[in-house]
Write an enzyme that holds these catalytic residues in place. Structure first.
Site, PDB file in Angstrom:
ATOM      1  CB  SER A 167      -0.960  -0.049   1.192  1.00 44.31           C
ATOM      2  OG  SER A 167      -2.011   0.866   1.031  1.00 44.31           O
ATOM      3  CG  ASP A 176      -4.469  -1.520   0.263  1.00 46.10           C
ATOM      4  OD1 ASP A 176      -3.753  -2.221   1.002  1.00 46.10           O
ATOM      5  OD2 ASP A 176      -4.426  -0.280   0.242  1.00 46.10           O
TER       6      ASP A 176
END
Length: 290
Positions: free
Chosen positions: A46, A158
């Site tokens: 991320s 993500d």
């Protein structure tokens, strides 16, 4: 001899997810440079992939800080009409392409891996070949908030869904010493969420913390900047978080140096028959982890 061509262990940095709190990663990088702690490879999840990718591409902590002090959420996405999410994150790719010195994994100054999640299989996917902007965009695609990112026919979101600290990835890439930076180790209650974005970000944060003991297993050192009071979506406190990252890096510097010295003194046969697998750090392309 270590994979870095020097008579010392390979040091891998695992930069975890945490949205705006990822600014603290910059401070850790800066302090490690001040302390002459080597960084031979980086794995990022991320926001950790965004900061780690910038560093691996050749940017200095000072240069990355300048980006962090100016960046806005609108630089990374725009509203879209889609049943899969509220925002399109193609601006993330443009942001990276316009600012990173290099944008291909093969051209980075040190090996770099970006972690995403295949939303259809639930498996971890590690990118380290081809387009960095696309891989980092996929790694940062918070479900529902951002639309999924299609990569080679696979739908990516993500990387925090499968583990917000990529210590195992850094180990898999060939690190002898893994230093994990956890910017998501918040255990204090937050104010009541005021909008959907806060709800989603906090839910992802809780999911990541639930498996933190497991995620730490491959880390020799864990760095925890003290930023629990900062909301995950608050970019206005970037300077404060960078400072906290520096302080956290300073607290663990001597421990890392001792590990470097201790492992450097290990005998030839101990290194020869080490149970840790050795991998070419640039050969972990689209790797599924069950």
């Amino acid at each position: 001899m270590a994979q870095n061509g020097k008579e010392r262990p390979v040091v891998g940095l695992a930069l975890g997810g945490g949205m705006a709190r990822g600014c603290a990663h910059i401070g850790v990088l800066r302090e490690f440079e001040r302390q002459n702690i080597p960084i031979d490879l980086v794995a990022g999840t991320s926001v950790g992939s965004l900061i780690g990718g910038a560093y691996a591409s050749g940017m200095t902590p000072d240069q990355i800080e300048q980006l962090a002090l100016k960046i806005q959420w609108t630089d990374l996405g725009r509203m879209t009409v889609s049943p899969l999410g509220f925002f399109d994150s193609r601006r993330t790719e443009s942001f990276i392409r316009d600012r990173f010195p290099v944008t291909e994994f093969e051209k980075t100054r040190i090996p770099f891996g970006a972690v995403a999640t295949d939303i259809q299989t639930g498996k971890m996917v590690v990118f380290n070949e081809g387009s960095m902007p696309l891989a980092i965009r996929a790694s940062c695609a918070i479900p529902v908030y951002y639309t999924p990112v299609m990569v080679n026919g696979r739908m990516m979101v993500d990387g925090g869904l499968v583990g917000h600290i990529p210590a195992s990835v850094a180990r898999m890439m060939g690190a002898d010493i893994v230093v994990a930076v956890d910017v998501n180790s918040q255990h204090l209650p937050i104010p009541p969420p005021g909008h959907l974005f806060t709800i989603m970000s906090q839910a992802l944060s809780i999911m990541g913390r639930s498996g933190v003991t497991y995620l730490y297993q491959d880390a020799d050192v864990v760095v925890r900047p003290q930023i629990e009071h900062v909301r995950l979506d608050d970019l206005t406190k970037a300077a404060e978080m960078i400072k906290a990252g520096e302080e956290a890096g300073r607290r663990v510097a001597q421990k890392i140096k001792k590990l470097l010295t201790r492992q450097n003194k290990a005998g030839f046969w101990e290194r020869m028959f080490s149970s840790r697998p050795k991998h070419d750090p640039r050969r972990v392309t689209l790797l599924d982890k069950d």
